[in-house]
Design an enzyme around this catalytic site. Structure first.
Site, PDB file in Angstrom:
ATOM      1  N   ARG A  33       0.691  -1.267  -0.101  1.00 62.61           N
ATOM      2  CA  ARG A  33      -0.032   0.043   0.034  1.00 62.61           C
ATOM      3  C   ARG A  33       0.869   1.197   0.063  1.00 62.61           C
ATOM      4  O   ARG A  33       0.882   2.191  -0.751  1.00 62.61           O
ATOM      5  CB  ARG A  33      -0.891   0.113   1.167  1.00 62.61           C
ATOM      6  CG  ARG A  33      -1.682  -1.470   1.440  1.00 62.61           C
ATOM      7  CD  ARG A  33      -2.926  -1.181   0.606  1.00 62.61           C
ATOM      8  NE  ARG A  33      -3.911  -2.369   0.881  1.00 62.61           N
ATOM      9  CZ  ARG A  33      -3.806  -3.600   0.323  1.00 62.61           C
ATOM     10  NH1 ARG A  33      -3.002  -3.633  -0.496  1.00 62.61           N
ATOM     11  NH2 ARG A  33      -4.436  -4.388   0.546  1.00 62.61           N
ATOM     12  N   GLU A 177     -13.588 -15.239   9.130  1.00 62.90           N
ATOM     13  CA  GLU A 177     -13.361 -14.607   7.613  1.00 62.90           C
ATOM     14  C   GLU A 177     -13.104 -15.655   6.656  1.00 62.90           C
ATOM     15  O   GLU A 177     -12.082 -15.835   6.396  1.00 62.90           O
ATOM     16  CB  GLU A 177     -12.450 -13.519   7.610  1.00 62.90           C
ATOM     17  CG  GLU A 177     -12.473 -12.754   6.458  1.00 62.90           C
ATOM     18  CD  GLU A 177     -11.467 -11.755   6.150  1.00 62.90           C
ATOM     19  OE1 GLU A 177     -10.733 -11.558   7.009  1.00 62.90           O
ATOM     20  OE2 GLU A 177     -11.430 -11.195   5.079  1.00 62.90           O
ATOM     21  N   LYS A 219     -17.510 -12.475   8.649  1.00 58.89           N
ATOM     22  CA  LYS A 219     -16.924 -11.484   7.771  1.00 58.89           C
ATOM     23  C   LYS A 219     -16.834 -12.209   6.269  1.00 58.89           C
ATOM     24  O   LYS A 219     -15.566 -12.849   6.031  1.00 58.89           O
ATOM     25  CB  LYS A 219     -15.385 -11.066   8.321  1.00 58.89           C
ATOM     26  CG  LYS A 219     -14.770 -10.047   7.059  1.00 58.89           C
ATOM     27  CD  LYS A 219     -13.715  -9.293   7.841  1.00 58.89           C
ATOM     28  CE  LYS A 219     -12.831  -8.435   6.727  1.00 58.89           C
ATOM     29  NZ  LYS A 219     -12.135  -7.438   7.219  1.00 58.89           N
ATOM     30  N   SER A 261     -14.243  -5.872   1.425  1.00 58.01           N
ATOM     31  CA  SER A 261     -14.337  -5.300   0.244  1.00 58.01           C
ATOM     32  C   SER A 261     -13.685  -6.203  -0.827  1.00 58.01           C
ATOM     33  O   SER A 261     -14.181  -5.939  -2.053  1.00 58.01           O
ATOM     34  CB  SER A 261     -14.023  -3.703   0.432  1.00 58.01           C
ATOM     35  OG  SER A 261     -12.680  -3.713   0.509  1.00 58.01           O
ATOM     36  N   GLY A 263     -11.127  -5.612  -2.891  1.00 51.27           N
ATOM     37  CA  GLY A 263     -10.703  -5.131  -4.016  1.00 51.27           C
ATOM     38  C   GLY A 263     -11.849  -4.562  -4.994  1.00 51.27           C
ATOM     39  O   GLY A 263     -11.664  -3.851  -6.171  1.00 51.27           O
ATOM     40  N   ARG A 292      -9.476  -1.851   2.222  1.00 50.22           N
ATOM     41  CA  ARG A 292      -9.192  -0.822   1.062  1.00 50.22           C
ATOM     42  C   ARG A 292     -10.070   0.028   0.975  1.00 50.22           C
ATOM     43  O   ARG A 292      -9.964   1.122   0.329  1.00 50.22           O
ATOM     44  CB  ARG A 292      -8.898  -1.904  -0.359  1.00 50.22           C
ATOM     45  CG  ARG A 292      -7.470  -2.110  -0.326  1.00 50.22           C
ATOM     46  CD  ARG A 292      -7.541  -3.581  -1.144  1.00 50.22           C
ATOM     47  NE  ARG A 292      -8.079  -4.644  -0.752  1.00 50.22           N
ATOM     48  CZ  ARG A 292      -8.224  -5.982  -1.342  1.00 50.22           C
ATOM     49  NH1 ARG A 292      -7.295  -6.074  -2.544  1.00 50.22           N
ATOM     50  NH2 ARG A 292      -8.696  -6.982  -0.838  1.00 50.22           N
TER      51      ARG A 292
HETATM   52  P1  13P Z   1     -10.457  -5.622   2.086  1.00 53.30           P
HETATM   53  O1  13P Z   1     -11.727  -4.735   2.531  1.00 53.30           O
HETATM   54  O2  13P Z   1      -9.415  -4.769   1.508  1.00 53.30           O
HETATM   55  O3  13P Z   1     -10.593  -6.751   1.356  1.00 53.30           O
HETATM   56  O4  13P Z   1      -9.960  -5.964   3.629  1.00 53.30           O
HETATM   57  C1  13P Z   1     -10.492  -6.432   4.420  1.00 53.30           C
HETATM   58  C2  13P Z   1      -9.820  -7.416   5.335  1.00 53.30           C
HETATM   59  O5  13P Z   1      -9.529  -7.350   6.523  1.00 53.30           O
HETATM   60  C3  13P Z   1      -9.317  -8.778   4.631  1.00 53.30           C
HETATM   61  O6  13P Z   1      -8.961  -9.655   5.611  1.00 53.30           O
END
Ligand code: 13P
Length: 339
Positions: A33, A177, A219, A261, A263, A292
């Protein structure tokens, strides 16, 4: 296990109109980043950047929790306040990424399993001591020729549940997640089928391993067309497919779902969340846990220069606010111009 505390924390993380800031980029990811804005990834630059995000005036109205990388959990604001204390004082729950990343899965070409279970009980105790009240573990599922395999889905689901059970034992709410990547050329239908299999496997393991559903947050990815797919499903289609899949797979005892999100552009991630909430028929709270899509504009505005702190904070606040509104279905495109 203190069920009351887990349930209260989980509810707070997904409270109506608020969502989670994922600022837990690992050292490797934050370097990428920073490379994009030509800033060197030193410990001080990483600290300064997170300081900017966490001290943004008014952010607590829309941000319920912040996920930190381990290094950040032990860093302080410019005036010496530990970040975890600053966040908690602002009514933002401090969280911590505890996985050690996705590593090649033995015997499964092109697939990964997330590592980090060894010693996790001890680490969780230390993180709790340092103020963390929730954690995150990201499993990565890849779509491709013959992928994902059931082997990779099962192995990742098992690890997610082991992590979640250990978190709850430590009084820490697990963010579970299981991310189905969206960068291949698959159609939205393929994403829907894979996401369904992954969620079913994940919730079967969570049940087997006695995870308290009321004391966790899911998530997931949205159900969406692969980035390289020639036909991109529109916002309504994504919202419908995502809601349909979640309703089929996620027990209503789970208090909330906070999307990654993955990408998507900032605006698209907001529009998708808003479209789902405008339908108003979900049994769980539907919010964001964006990395992001919350930070891109702020990162660019900052550019590594402390003189830009205020504009960068404004950019972050704007995104947090619009996503907060989307979390209750009150976003409109016209609000983008107000920036
Ligand atoms: P993004 O929203 O950029 O995908 O990141 C969220 C995240 O914590 C991925 O593990």
């Amino acid at each position: 296990m203190d069920e009351r505390t887990l349930v209260d924390t989980a509810k707070k993380m997904v409270a109506p109109g608020r969502g989670i800031l994922a600022a837990d980029e690992s050292t490797g990811t934050i370097k990428k980043r920073f490379d994009s804005i030509s800033v060197e990834s030193t410990e001080e630059n990483r600290r300064a950047y997170r300081d900017l995000l966490f001290t943004t005036p008014g952010a607590e109205e829309y941000i319920s929790g912040a996920i930190l990388f381990e290094e950040t959990l032990y860093q302080n604001t410019s005036d010496g306040t530990p970040f975890a204390k600053l966040l908690a004082d602002r009514d933002i729950v401090p969280g911590i990424k505890v996985d050690k990343g996705a590593k090649p899965l033995a015997g499964a070409e092109g697939e990964t399993v997330t590592e980090g279970l060894d010693g996790l009980r001890e680490r969780l105790a230390e993180y709790h001591e340092a103020g963390a009240r929730f954690a995150k573990w990201r499993a990565v599922i890849t779509i491709g020729e013959g992928l994902p395999t059931n082997y990779a889905i099962a192995t990742n689901a098992h690890a997610l549940a082991r992590y979640a059970a250990l978190c709850q034992e430590a009084g820490i709410v697990p963010i579970v997640e299981p991310e189905v990547l969206m960068d291949a050329d698959n159609t939205i239908e393929v994403c829907e089928a894979v996401t369904r299999d992954v969620l079913n496997a994940t919730f079967a393991e969570l049940a087997k391993q006695r995870v308290l559903l009321e004391g966790m947050v899911l998530k997931p990815n949205m159900v969406i067309s692969g980035k390289q797919c020639a036909v991109q499903a529109d916002v309504e289609t994504v919202a419908n497919a995502t809601l349909r899949t979640l309703k089929r797979c996620v027990p209503s005892a789970v208090p909330g779902i906070a999307f990654l999100s993955g990408g998507q552009s900032d605006e698209l991630a907001t529009k998708h969340l808003d479209a789902m909430n405008k339908q108003g028929s979900a049994p769980w709270s539907l919010t964001f846990s964006y990395g992001r899509a919350l930070q891109a504009a702020a990162l660019k505005a900052w550019g590594g220069n402390s003189a830009n702190t205020e504009v960068a904070q404004k950019a972050f606040f704007h995104r947090a606010k619009l996503n907060g509104l989307a979390a209750t279905g009150r976003y409109s495109e016209a609000m983008e111009e107000a920036a």
